[in-house]
Design a protein around this motif. Structure first.
Motif, PDB file in Angstrom:
ATOM      1  N   ALA A 221       0.834  -1.208   0.000  1.00 63.27           N
ATOM      2  CA  ALA A 221       0.000   0.000   0.000  1.00 63.27           C
ATOM      3  C   ALA A 221       0.869   1.260   0.000  1.00 63.27           C
ATOM      4  CB  ALA A 221      -0.940  -0.010   1.202  1.00 63.27           C
ATOM      5  N   LEU A 222       1.969   1.237   0.747  1.00 58.07           N
ATOM      6  CA  LEU A 222       2.891   2.381   0.747  1.00 58.07           C
ATOM      7  C   LEU A 222       3.517   2.583  -0.631  1.00 58.07           C
ATOM      8  CD1 LEU A 222       4.674   1.779   4.171  1.00 58.07           C
ATOM      9  CD2 LEU A 222       3.244   3.755   3.603  1.00 58.07           C
ATOM     10  N   ARG A 223       3.895   1.480  -1.292  1.00 59.84           N
ATOM     11  CA  ARG A 223       4.467   1.603  -2.625  1.00 59.84           C
ATOM     12  C   ARG A 223       3.457   2.194  -3.608  1.00 59.84           C
ATOM     13  NH1 ARG A 223       7.872   2.988  -3.498  1.00 59.84           N
ATOM     14  NH2 ARG A 223       9.559   1.509  -3.324  1.00 59.84           N
ATOM     15  N   GLN A 224       2.206   1.767  -3.481  1.00 58.02           N
ATOM     16  CA  GLN A 224       1.160   2.278  -4.386  1.00 58.02           C
ATOM     17  C   GLN A 224       0.922   3.767  -4.158  1.00 58.02           C
ATOM     18  OE1 GLN A 224      -2.512   0.078  -4.191  1.00 58.02           O
ATOM     19  NE2 GLN A 224      -3.399   1.123  -5.938  1.00 58.02           N
ATOM     20  N   ARG A 225       0.876   4.203  -2.894  1.00 58.17           N
ATOM     21  CA  ARG A 225       0.618   5.610  -2.584  1.00 58.17           C
ATOM     22  C   ARG A 225       1.834   6.491  -2.876  1.00 58.17           C
ATOM     23  NH1 ARG A 225      -2.666   8.911   0.684  1.00 58.17           N
ATOM     24  NH2 ARG A 225      -4.286   7.430   0.080  1.00 58.17           N
ATOM     25  N   TYR A 226       3.026   5.995  -2.567  1.00 55.81           N
ATOM     26  CA  TYR A 226       4.251   6.782  -2.722  1.00 55.81           C
ATOM     27  C   TYR A 226       5.226   6.036  -3.638  1.00 55.81           C
ATOM     28  CZ  TYR A 226       2.279   8.732   1.602  1.00 55.81           C
ATOM     29  OH  TYR A 226       1.439   9.271   2.547  1.00 55.81           O
ATOM     30  N   PRO A 227       4.977   6.014  -4.935  1.00 57.96           N
ATOM     31  CA  PRO A 227       5.780   5.185  -5.852  1.00 57.96           C
ATOM     32  C   PRO A 227       7.258   5.562  -5.892  1.00 57.96           C
ATOM     33  CG  PRO A 227       4.252   6.599  -7.064  1.00 57.96           C
ATOM     34  CD  PRO A 227       3.875   6.695  -5.632  1.00 57.96           C
ATOM     35  N   GLN A 228       7.600   6.811  -5.537  1.00 54.11           N
ATOM     36  CA  GLN A 228       9.010   7.236  -5.604  1.00 54.11           C
ATOM     37  C   GLN A 228       9.747   7.080  -4.278  1.00 54.11           C
ATOM     38  OE1 GLN A 228      10.081   7.888  -8.634  1.00 54.11           O
ATOM     39  NE2 GLN A 228       7.968   7.586  -9.286  1.00 54.11           N
ATOM     40  N   ALA A 229       9.051   6.703  -3.222  1.00 56.50           N
ATOM     41  CA  ALA A 229       9.662   6.658  -1.890  1.00 56.50           C
ATOM     42  C   ALA A 229      10.585   5.455  -1.731  1.00 56.50           C
ATOM     43  CB  ALA A 229       8.579   6.632  -0.823  1.00 56.50           C
ATOM     44  N   ASN A 230      11.591   5.605  -0.875  1.00 57.45           N
ATOM     45  CA  ASN A 230      12.421   4.485  -0.434  1.00 57.45           C
ATOM     46  C   ASN A 230      11.745   3.851   0.779  1.00 57.45           C
ATOM     47  OD1 ASN A 230      14.627   5.016  -2.298  1.00 57.45           O
ATOM     48  ND2 ASN A 230      15.110   6.772  -1.004  1.00 57.45           N
ATOM     49  N   ILE A 231      11.491   2.548   0.720  1.00 52.57           N
ATOM     50  CA  ILE A 231      10.836   1.842   1.822  1.00 52.57           C
ATOM     51  C   ILE A 231      11.818   0.827   2.400  1.00 52.57           C
ATOM     52  CG2 ILE A 231       8.903   0.354   2.496  1.00 52.57           C
ATOM     53  CD1 ILE A 231       7.377   1.495   0.063  1.00 52.57           C
ATOM     54  N   ASP A 232      12.113   0.959   3.690  1.00 50.23           N
ATOM     55  CA  ASP A 232      13.008   0.044   4.393  1.00 50.23           C
ATOM     56  C   ASP A 232      12.237  -0.657   5.505  1.00 50.23           C
ATOM     57  OD1 ASP A 232      14.931   1.156   2.746  1.00 50.23           O
ATOM     58  OD2 ASP A 232      15.822   2.400   4.316  1.00 50.23           O
ATOM     59  N   VAL A 233      12.766  -1.781   5.969  1.00 49.54           N
ATOM     60  CA  VAL A 233      12.120  -2.543   7.030  1.00 49.54           C
ATOM     61  C   VAL A 233      13.170  -2.931   8.073  1.00 49.54           C
ATOM     62  CG1 VAL A 233      10.784  -4.618   7.623  1.00 49.54           C
ATOM     63  CG2 VAL A 233      10.368  -3.454   5.444  1.00 49.54           C
ATOM     64  N   LEU A 234      12.790  -2.823   9.347  1.00 46.17           N
ATOM     65  CA  LEU A 234      13.599  -3.316  10.463  1.00 46.17           C
ATOM     66  C   LEU A 234      12.945  -4.585  10.993  1.00 46.17           C
ATOM     67  CD1 LEU A 234      15.755  -3.115  12.724  1.00 46.17           C
ATOM     68  CD2 LEU A 234      14.209  -1.564  13.925  1.00 46.17           C
ATOM     69  N   LEU A 235      13.720  -5.675  11.060  1.00 41.56           N
ATOM     70  CA  LEU A 235      13.155  -6.973  11.440  1.00 41.56           C
ATOM     71  C   LEU A 235      14.220  -7.839  12.093  1.00 41.56           C
ATOM     72  CD1 LEU A 235      12.687  -9.048   8.127  1.00 41.56           C
ATOM     73  CD2 LEU A 235      14.410  -7.308   8.506  1.00 41.56           C
ATOM     74  N   TYR A 236      13.795  -8.963  12.666  1.00 40.83           N
ATOM     75  CA  TYR A 236      14.746  -9.928  13.215  1.00 40.83           C
ATOM     76  C   TYR A 236      15.476 -10.651  12.082  1.00 40.83           C
ATOM     77  CZ  TYR A 236      12.844  -9.577  17.991  1.00 40.83           C
ATOM     78  OH  TYR A 236      12.465  -9.143  19.228  1.00 40.83           O
ATOM     79  N   LYS A 237      16.732 -10.977  12.321  1.00 37.25           N
ATOM     80  CA  LYS A 237      17.582 -11.588  11.298  1.00 37.25           C
ATOM     81  C   LYS A 237      16.967 -12.855  10.708  1.00 37.25           C
ATOM     82  CE  LYS A 237      22.250 -13.458  10.609  1.00 37.25           C
ATOM     83  NZ  LYS A 237      23.555 -13.732  11.262  1.00 37.25           N
ATOM     84  N   GLU A 238      16.392 -13.710  11.570  1.00 35.97           N
ATOM     85  CA  GLU A 238      15.909 -14.998  11.074  1.00 35.97           C
ATOM     86  C   GLU A 238      14.687 -14.870  10.167  1.00 35.97           C
ATOM     87  OE1 GLU A 238      13.919 -14.675  15.224  1.00 35.97           O
ATOM     88  OE2 GLU A 238      15.821 -14.082  14.285  1.00 35.97           O
ATOM     89  N   THR A 239      13.995 -13.712  10.228  1.00 30.30           N
ATOM     90  CA  THR A 239      12.801 -13.538   9.390  1.00 30.30           C
ATOM     91  C   THR A 239      13.122 -12.837   8.064  1.00 30.30           C
ATOM     92  OG1 THR A 239      12.185 -11.423  10.434  1.00 30.30           O
ATOM     93  CG2 THR A 239      11.330 -13.444  11.435  1.00 30.30           C
TER      94      THR A 239
END
Length: 358
Positions: free
Chosen positions: A34-52
C-alpha cells in the motif's frame, strides 16, 4: 493530541518496524504494498529480526533491511549496546520522513523515538499508555477494535494517519529466479513433471498439528485419486521426525519429501507452482495465501479471526466446529497435545477434492 498529517505530505524515506515471527512478517506486506502504491518514488526500508529476513528479502518494493540479531545478547552487555547504537546510527543516517512501528516492544519504540523522523506512527496499546510511549510515537492509532480484525487489517490501520485505507489490502510473497530454478531441479530429480499438491503437516508448535495417522490417510486417498504429493517441513529435528513418521504410515509410493531441503523463498517457489497447498496454521500457509495458490488450512485453538489465511482462494477447517477447544490464550505452547484431532479425514479430503476440482 498529535497534529494531523497534511494531505500534501509526500515522504521520500519510510521505515517499517516489525519484530515478530515469519508469518507475522509476511502479513506486513500489505502495508508495504500500500505504501508503494501511494508513494511510488519513496524508499521503503524494514527493520526486522535476522531470522525472518527471507520473508522479505526478495520484495521488489523494499530498498534495504535493517537487522536485529537475537544472538547479540549472547555477546555480553557492552557488545550488545554497541550493536544497538550502531543500528540507531544507521537508522538516523537514512533520514526517514516516516517511521511506522507495528510492534509493541519497548525496543522498537525507542528506535522509533530516536530515529529523527518528523512523523512517528505507532499503536496506542493499553499496556503502553504512558508519556514515554507517546513521545516515541507522535501519531498514535487506536487499537480498540483490533480484537475483531485480522492481523492484516490491524497492520493496515497504522496507515490511517497517512490517509491510506485497508481496502484491497493484498499480501505478497517474493522469491528469486535462482530459487525457482532450484525448485524445478528438485522436482525434476524426483521425477515430478506434472501437477502436484504440497502438504506441510508440521509447525514449530505441536498443538497446531493434525494427527500423523490422519495426514497419512489423507495422502493415501489423494494419491489413489492420481495426485502427486510433496511433503515439506522446516529442517528442525522434531519436524523432520514427524515427516518420517507420516511417510512410514503411507501406503502410496506417490509421495515425495522435500522436507528440510528448501529455504523459505524456495518453499515459496514450490508452493507457487503447486495445484493446492494443504497445511496447518503456519508461515507456509500464509505464503500459500499470499501466492494465491489454493489453500486448505487446518486450524485448532488459534485466534482464527486474526490468523486465518488472507485472501479469496482459501478454505479453513476449524477443529472447534467438531469439538470444544480451550481458549487460545490458555494454551501451553510446549504441550505435545494435538488439538486438531477432532477434524475428520473425510471432511479434509472432500475440501481438498473440491479445491482440486476432482
Amino acid at each position: 493530541m498529535a497534529s494531523p498529517i497534511p494531505a500534501q505530505f509526500v515522504p521520500q524515506n519510510i521505515l517499517l518496524i516489525k519484530l515478530r515471527h515469519h508469518g507475522d512478517m509476511l502479513l506486513t506486506t500489505p502495508v508495504i504494498n500500500a505504501l508503494r502504491q501511494r508513494y511510488p518514488q519513496a524508499n521503503i526500508d524494514v527493520l526486522l529480526y535476522k531470522e525472518t529476513r527471507p520473508m522479505l528479502e526478495a520484495h521488489p518494493a523494499i530498498r534495504q533491511l535493517h537487522i536485529i540479531d537475537r544472538n547479540w545478547k549472547k555477546e555480553g552487555g557492552w557488545q550488545k549496546f554497541r550493536h544497538e547504537m550502531a543500528l540507531i546510527s544507521a537508522v538516523r543516517a537514512c533520514r526517514y520522513d516516516v517511521v511506522i512501528n507495528l510492534a509493541d516492544q519497548w525496543r522498537s519504540a525507542i528506535i522509533t523515538g530516536l530515529s529523527g523522523a518528523p512523523v512517528r506512527i505507532g499503536f496506542a496499546f493499553a499496556k503502553r499508555d504512558n508519556a514515554f510511549w507517546r513521545w516515541c510515537h507522535n501519531q498514535q492509532v487506536p487499537t480498540t477494535d483490533h480484537h475483531s480484525l485480522h492481523t492484516v487489517e490491524q497492520n493496515m490501520s497504522a496507515l490511517l494517519p497517512l490517509g491510506i485505507s485497508a481496502d484491497g489490502a493484498k499480501a505478497s510473497m517474493h522469491f528469486s529466479e535462482p530459487d525457482r530454478q532450484k525448485v524445478q531441479q528438485l522436482l525434476s530429480e524426483a521425477h515430478i513433471n506434472g501437477p502436484f499438491v504440497v502438504l506441510q503437516p508440521t509447525s514449530r508448535w505441536v498443538f497446531k498439528c493434525w494427527e500423523d495417522e490422519k495426514m497419512a490417510q489423507l495422502i493415501d486417498a489423494l494419491a489413489a485419486g492420481g495426485h502427486t504429493l510433496v511433503l515439506t517441513a522446516a529442517p528442525d529435528p522434531h519436524e523432520m521426525a514427524m515427516i518420517r513418521h507420516i511417510q512410514s504410515l503411507c501406503r502410496s509410493p506417490n509421495v515425495i519429501s522435500l522436507a528440510g531441503q528448501l529455504s523459505l523463498p524456495q518453499l515459496a517457489a514450490l508452493i507457487d507452482a503447486a495445484q493446492l497447498f494443504i497445511g496447518v496454521d503456519s508461515a507456509p500457509m500464509h505464503m500459500a495465501a499470499a501466492l494465491d495458490t489454493p489453500c486448505l488450512a487446518l486450524f485448532g485453538p488459534t485466534k482464527l479471526q486474526h490468523w486465518r489465511p488472507w485472501g479469496d482462494n482459501n478454505r479453513v477447517i476449524w477443529a472447534g466446529d467438531y469439538a470444544p477447544l480451550p481458549a487460545p490464550d490458555s494454551i501451553d505452547t510446549k504441550t505435545d497435545r494435538r488439538y486438531l484431532s477432532a477434524i475428520p479425514v473425510e471432511d479434509v479430503l472432500a475440501a481438498a477434492r473440491s479445491l482440486l476440482h476432482d
